[in-house]
Scaffold this motif. Structure first.
Motif, PDB file in Angstrom:
ATOM      1  N   GLU A 177      65.992   2.098 -73.454  1.00 28.67           N
ATOM      2  CA  GLU A 177      67.417   1.788 -73.536  1.00 28.67           C
ATOM      3  C   GLU A 177      68.066   1.871 -72.154  1.00 28.67           C
ATOM      4  O   GLU A 177      68.884   1.016 -71.777  1.00 28.67           O
ATOM      5  CB  GLU A 177      68.105   2.741 -74.510  1.00 28.67           C
ATOM      6  CG  GLU A 177      69.518   2.352 -74.858  1.00 28.67           C
ATOM      7  CD  GLU A 177      70.142   3.285 -75.892  1.00 28.67           C
ATOM      8  OE1 GLU A 177      71.384   3.208 -76.044  1.00 28.67           O
ATOM      9  OE2 GLU A 177      69.428   4.081 -76.534  1.00 28.67           O
ATOM     10  N   LEU A 178      67.688   2.880 -71.365  1.00 26.32           N
ATOM     11  CA  LEU A 178      68.188   3.019 -69.990  1.00 26.32           C
ATOM     12  C   LEU A 178      67.726   1.834 -69.143  1.00 26.32           C
ATOM     13  O   LEU A 178      68.521   1.252 -68.410  1.00 26.32           O
ATOM     14  CB  LEU A 178      67.715   4.335 -69.375  1.00 26.32           C
ATOM     15  CG  LEU A 178      68.049   4.545 -67.894  1.00 26.32           C
ATOM     16  CD1 LEU A 178      69.561   4.553 -67.668  1.00 26.32           C
ATOM     17  CD2 LEU A 178      67.413   5.831 -67.385  1.00 26.32           C
ATOM     18  N   GLU A 179      66.451   1.480 -69.231  1.00 27.53           N
ATOM     19  CA  GLU A 179      65.931   0.336 -68.472  1.00 27.53           C
ATOM     20  C   GLU A 179      66.697  -0.938 -68.826  1.00 27.53           C
ATOM     21  O   GLU A 179      67.071  -1.710 -67.942  1.00 27.53           O
ATOM     22  CB  GLU A 179      64.444   0.138 -68.744  1.00 27.53           C
ATOM     23  CG  GLU A 179      63.562   1.165 -68.088  1.00 27.53           C
ATOM     24  CD  GLU A 179      62.099   0.998 -68.449  1.00 27.53           C
ATOM     25  OE1 GLU A 179      61.742   0.036 -69.159  1.00 27.53           O
ATOM     26  OE2 GLU A 179      61.297   1.851 -68.023  1.00 27.53           O
ATOM     27  N   GLN A 180      66.919  -1.165 -70.100  1.00 24.86           N
ATOM     28  CA  GLN A 180      67.648  -2.358 -70.542  1.00 24.86           C
ATOM     29  C   GLN A 180      69.083  -2.333 -70.025  1.00 24.86           C
ATOM     30  O   GLN A 180      69.591  -3.341 -69.528  1.00 24.86           O
ATOM     31  CB  GLN A 180      67.633  -2.460 -72.071  1.00 24.86           C
ATOM     32  CG  GLN A 180      68.332  -3.683 -72.612  1.00 24.86           C
ATOM     33  CD  GLN A 180      67.674  -4.984 -72.191  1.00 24.86           C
ATOM     34  OE1 GLN A 180      66.464  -5.058 -72.044  1.00 24.86           O
ATOM     35  NE2 GLN A 180      68.474  -6.009 -71.976  1.00 24.86           N
ATOM     36  N   HIS A 181      69.727  -1.196 -70.104  1.00 30.88           N
ATOM     37  CA  HIS A 181      71.111  -1.051 -69.639  1.00 30.88           C
ATOM     38  C   HIS A 181      71.209  -1.384 -68.149  1.00 30.88           C
ATOM     39  O   HIS A 181      72.090  -2.139 -67.726  1.00 30.88           O
ATOM     40  CB  HIS A 181      71.610   0.376 -69.916  1.00 30.88           C
ATOM     41  CG  HIS A 181      73.002   0.640 -69.466  1.00 30.88           C
ATOM     42  ND1 HIS A 181      74.106   0.279 -70.215  1.00 30.88           N
ATOM     43  CD2 HIS A 181      73.478   1.205 -68.332  1.00 30.88           C
ATOM     44  CE1 HIS A 181      75.207   0.619 -69.555  1.00 30.88           C
ATOM     45  NE2 HIS A 181      74.854   1.191 -68.407  1.00 30.88           N
ATOM     46  N   ASP A 231      74.506   9.082 -68.916  1.00 28.50           N
ATOM     47  CA  ASP A 231      74.161   9.751 -70.172  1.00 28.50           C
ATOM     48  C   ASP A 231      72.734   9.403 -70.602  1.00 28.50           C
ATOM     49  O   ASP A 231      71.974  10.280 -71.022  1.00 28.50           O
ATOM     50  CB  ASP A 231      75.147   9.367 -71.284  1.00 28.50           C
ATOM     51  CG  ASP A 231      76.564   9.851 -71.003  1.00 28.50           C
ATOM     52  OD1 ASP A 231      76.731  10.770 -70.169  1.00 28.50           O
ATOM     53  OD2 ASP A 231      77.504   9.285 -71.601  1.00 28.50           O
ATOM     54  N   LEU A 232      72.380   8.125 -70.491  1.00 26.14           N
ATOM     55  CA  LEU A 232      71.028   7.699 -70.859  1.00 26.14           C
ATOM     56  C   LEU A 232      69.987   8.322 -69.937  1.00 26.14           C
ATOM     57  O   LEU A 232      68.905   8.722 -70.379  1.00 26.14           O
ATOM     58  CB  LEU A 232      70.922   6.175 -70.836  1.00 26.14           C
ATOM     59  CG  LEU A 232      71.671   5.432 -71.938  1.00 26.14           C
ATOM     60  CD1 LEU A 232      71.702   3.941 -71.654  1.00 26.14           C
ATOM     61  CD2 LEU A 232      71.030   5.713 -73.293  1.00 26.14           C
ATOM     62  N   HIS A 279      79.407   4.971 -61.682  1.00 19.68           N
ATOM     63  CA  HIS A 279      80.586   4.335 -62.262  1.00 19.68           C
ATOM     64  C   HIS A 279      81.412   5.384 -63.004  1.00 19.68           C
ATOM     65  O   HIS A 279      80.971   5.970 -63.987  1.00 19.68           O
ATOM     66  CB  HIS A 279      80.142   3.222 -63.214  1.00 19.68           C
ATOM     67  CG  HIS A 279      81.230   2.296 -63.604  1.00 19.68           C
ATOM     68  ND1 HIS A 279      82.007   2.510 -64.705  1.00 19.68           N
ATOM     69  CD2 HIS A 279      81.659   1.150 -63.039  1.00 19.68           C
ATOM     70  CE1 HIS A 279      82.881   1.531 -64.814  1.00 19.68           C
ATOM     71  NE2 HIS A 279      82.689   0.694 -63.809  1.00 19.68           N
ATOM     72  N   ALA A 280      82.604   5.640 -62.521  1.00 16.20           N
ATOM     73  CA  ALA A 280      83.415   6.738 -63.048  1.00 16.20           C
ATOM     74  C   ALA A 280      83.940   6.484 -64.460  1.00 16.20           C
ATOM     75  O   ALA A 280      84.043   7.410 -65.259  1.00 16.20           O
ATOM     76  CB  ALA A 280      84.591   7.008 -62.098  1.00 16.20           C
ATOM     77  N   GLU A 281      84.273   5.238 -64.778  1.00 16.56           N
ATOM     78  CA  GLU A 281      84.892   4.957 -66.079  1.00 16.56           C
ATOM     79  C   GLU A 281      83.882   4.848 -67.214  1.00 16.56           C
ATOM     80  O   GLU A 281      84.220   5.053 -68.368  1.00 16.56           O
ATOM     81  CB  GLU A 281      85.700   3.639 -66.023  1.00 16.56           C
ATOM     82  CG  GLU A 281      86.944   3.712 -65.161  1.00 16.56           C
ATOM     83  CD  GLU A 281      86.633   3.531 -63.683  1.00 16.56           C
ATOM     84  OE1 GLU A 281      85.727   2.744 -63.352  1.00 16.56           O
ATOM     85  OE2 GLU A 281      87.274   4.200 -62.861  1.00 16.56           O
ATOM     86  N   ASP A 282      82.634   4.495 -66.899  1.00 16.81           N
ATOM     87  CA  ASP A 282      81.617   4.310 -67.938  1.00 16.81           C
ATOM     88  C   ASP A 282      80.400   5.151 -67.570  1.00 16.81           C
ATOM     89  O   ASP A 282      79.688   4.843 -66.627  1.00 16.81           O
ATOM     90  CB  ASP A 282      81.231   2.837 -68.048  1.00 16.81           C
ATOM     91  CG  ASP A 282      80.198   2.567 -69.125  1.00 16.81           C
ATOM     92  OD1 ASP A 282      79.826   3.510 -69.858  1.00 16.81           O
ATOM     93  OD2 ASP A 282      79.739   1.420 -69.222  1.00 16.81           O
TER      94      ASP A 282
END
Length: 113
Positions: A70-74, A52-53, A44-47
């Protein structure tokens, strides 16, 4: 074609296979959809939050499991998790599961003379 080789049809085909002690549902199409969702989120280019995570979680100097969690949840919030069953597909799935779980005759042991 035997009944267990035909999927319950719909947007996500579901294969039902009998096991000696139960049943297994093959949801390969759902797995592929989820993988696609994860890839889409990472690209996803905008987010860039997911990217980052992921980068932080891969860093050996990172602060531990919290970044991975946090990555798993995201990603879990953005990945597909539901399988729609339209029309009679729900009844067909039920029928296939009941058929796969039906008691079967066990062949008797042979006696040696």
């Amino acid at each position: 074609m035997s009944d267990d080789l035909k999927p319950v049809t719909g947007p996500i085909p579901i294969y039902v296979r009998a096991l000696p002690t139960g049943v297994v549902l093959d949801l390969a199409a759902l797995r592929n959809l989820i993988i696609g969702d994860v890839i889409d989120e990472l690209l996803h280019a905008e987010d860039t939050t997911a990217w980052d995570l992921l980068t932080q979680a891969a860093d050996p100097e990172a602060t531990g499991e919290s970044t991975r969690e946090e990555l798993e949840q995201h990603l879990a919030e953005r990945a597909s998790s539901r399988i729609p069953l339209y029309g009679t597909a729900g009844l067909e799935l039920t029928r296939k599961i009941r058929q796969a779980l039906a008691p079967r005759a066990v062949p008797g042991q042979r006696r040696t003379a």
